[in-house]
Design an enzyme around this catalytic site. Sequence first.
Site, PDB file in Angstrom:
ATOM      1  N   GLU A 240       8.319 -10.429  22.255  1.00 13.67           N
ATOM      2  CA  GLU A 240       7.174 -11.250  21.835  1.00 13.67           C
ATOM      3  C   GLU A 240       7.064 -12.594  22.551  1.00 13.67           C
ATOM      4  O   GLU A 240       6.707 -13.591  21.954  1.00 13.67           O
ATOM      5  CB  GLU A 240       7.226 -11.477  20.313  1.00 13.67           C
ATOM      6  CG  GLU A 240       7.088 -10.188  19.532  1.00 13.67           C
ATOM      7  CD  GLU A 240       7.143 -10.382  18.020  1.00 13.67           C
ATOM      8  OE1 GLU A 240       6.386  -9.710  17.335  1.00 13.67           O
ATOM      9  OE2 GLU A 240       7.960 -11.194  17.540  1.00 13.67           O
TER      10      GLU A 240
HETATM   11  C1  ACM Z   1      10.410  -7.531  16.927  1.00 14.74           C
HETATM   12  O1  ACM Z   1      10.097  -6.962  15.864  1.00 14.74           O
HETATM   13  N1  ACM Z   1       9.774  -8.609  17.318  1.00 14.74           N
HETATM   14  C2  ACM Z   1      11.471  -7.023  17.753  1.00 14.74           C
END
Ligand code: ACM
Length: 688
Positions: free
Chosen positions: A325
């Site tokens: 992310e």
């Molecule tokens: C995640 O759920 N950001 C690995």
Amino acid sequence: MSNKLFLILLLVMGSVRLQAQENTSHQIHLMPWPQEMKTNDSNFSITEDFSVFIHGEQDKYTRISKAAVRFIRYMTDKSGVFVTQGFPNAKGVAASSASLHIYVDTEANIMMGIDESYTLTVTDTGMEIHATTDVGAMHGLSTLLQLIKADKGGYVFTGIEIKDEPRFVWRGLMMDVARHFMPIDVVKRNIDAMALVKLNVFHWHLSDDQGFRVETKTLPELYKKASDGLYYTQAEIKDIVKYADDRGIRVVPEFDVPGHGSAFLTAFPELGSKKGMTYSVERNSGIFDPTLDPTNEKTYEFLDTLFKEVAPLFTDVYFHIGGDENEGKHWHENPEIQQFMKENKLKDNHELQTYFNIRLEKILAKYGKSLMGWEEIMTPNMPKSALIHSWRGVNEGMQPGESLIKAVKNGYQTILSNGYYIDLLLSVEDHYLVDPMPDVTLTDKEAKRILGGEATMWAELVTPLTVDSRIWPRTAAIAERFWSAQEVRDIDHMYERLNTVSQFLELVGIQHLKSQEYLLRNISNYQDTHGLRQLTTISEPFKIYSRNAGGTQYKTYSPFTLFADACIADAKAVRSFRKLVDAYVDQSDQTVKEDLMRYFKAWGAIADQLKTIEPHAPLVSRVIPYAERVGEIAVISEKAIENKRISEEELQRLKALLEQKEDPEVNLDVELAVTKDIMKLAEYLAKN
Ligand code: ACM
């Protein structure tokens, strides 16, 4: 086959099934389900003469010896039997007269891929566990514990012969201790539960935007400025690693970089990608911009210093660097980073992050560690030695397991977490049917690269008080998916066993059941809780992150002691109610009418009970509008089933009530889990 004959056959099969259910004490309720198993008609009785002998054992403090001590304690706690000998190989117990014989060839060095197989035999004259490694023997003890059942006024072990081994080598549970810190005792009891269901990797998510949780002597700013005082000392980390090792469980630490970096940058703002920014520990939930600067050599010096210090705290070779992310907003905004990318011919953020990851891989290699990361680290130049953790799915605009397939086809080893996101608060069956092995053709070599999977307990909305009820018992079913044969996927059978394993989870210390009782006492302000408890049996917390949508309604310091926190993903009454509705509607089975009416009567009475405690329970006021809605739904439904019809007007009223949402400001955050079933019943009655 004639219809009539088919009907008779169905009836006969039904009665056999029913008999099996009535005879529950004779059923085997193991989870995970063993690879090979044969019951015999005998049982081994638990009496005060019970004793354990470990063959070839010299030292009291070996893993298997300590496991045997725990086993004896669990057994006496369950059975209430005052055993004469509370320890294995006790003085005066001849090997020949022991109740349980354990044979182990070697003490394992805990690492991925060790032999975890065992055989177990229980007859009325004795019990034996044979295993190549002590870890296999400990799995045998976990199985044996689950074979305890009440029989003729006492407790016995069910007579059985088992030959067992895992399907996957990587069977993990991730705990996020950054969003909400989880004290040592919480971690330990969850490790004990993991051992009970044969999970073997504890993935410890130790840093994120909301906190950095490890004492660091070389970089004390990290825990002093970015943990709010909630961190593990190095001694505590080592203690947990040892505790897990004693149970055959590997510990994989995760330090999430370069994104999810608010805590890092609160301590070391000069390493951030946005110059001059004042970073602070995040209190909300979501994806945030603070990101380490991959173009700054000081970032690598810093990570080298950190990894050099923390790597030796962990004995496992794998080291998780997160990598998920990173939206790269601060990279785009920073002209120096853009210039660096140009000079180094890095054409986008992915290539820049790969540059960063490869630098990290080299640092970790110096300290004997192998890099793993979330699937975003899988870019064309990433070395094949990296282990890819597949997690994205439909919520992230991907096909479930898409990255897993891509990884194995590109030569990477991988594990699956998509489908095992227990923080989504989905029903256990949604997770249970997800298989790490995708439904596509793979070569043997590719298939072997799929090592297993991990359930992920992200902790934005959980605290030490509620975390057990968010992990368990659903994770026991996921553990079965990782251990048992692929064909083991009967939902009813899973549910039958889940209820029993849930009780054994409590025996080994999990607080999922008692925390609910406490939460209801707190909400009722220590008055009668039965109305609230009744309401929890049909209410489930909002699913798929619809609680705290936007991420700011709940902060890390908000109360998580509300009605939604007392509710669980699989509300207790839903399945039995659903079966009654299905029987009534699909099979025109009129005999269930009274049972359905009993449910409606009980639900119709909840609001009045809550009103009796409301004057001294301010938190109950928030629940009452929902309880009144449920009450009206129940009253209409009860009348409809009693009269075997529902008027158009009542049907419309019922629909409106079922579709109504509670005021979001109240933070009730639960849904009526029998909504669909009541609608199905009402529509059936409307047609009659
Ligand atoms: C995640 O759920 N950001 C690995």
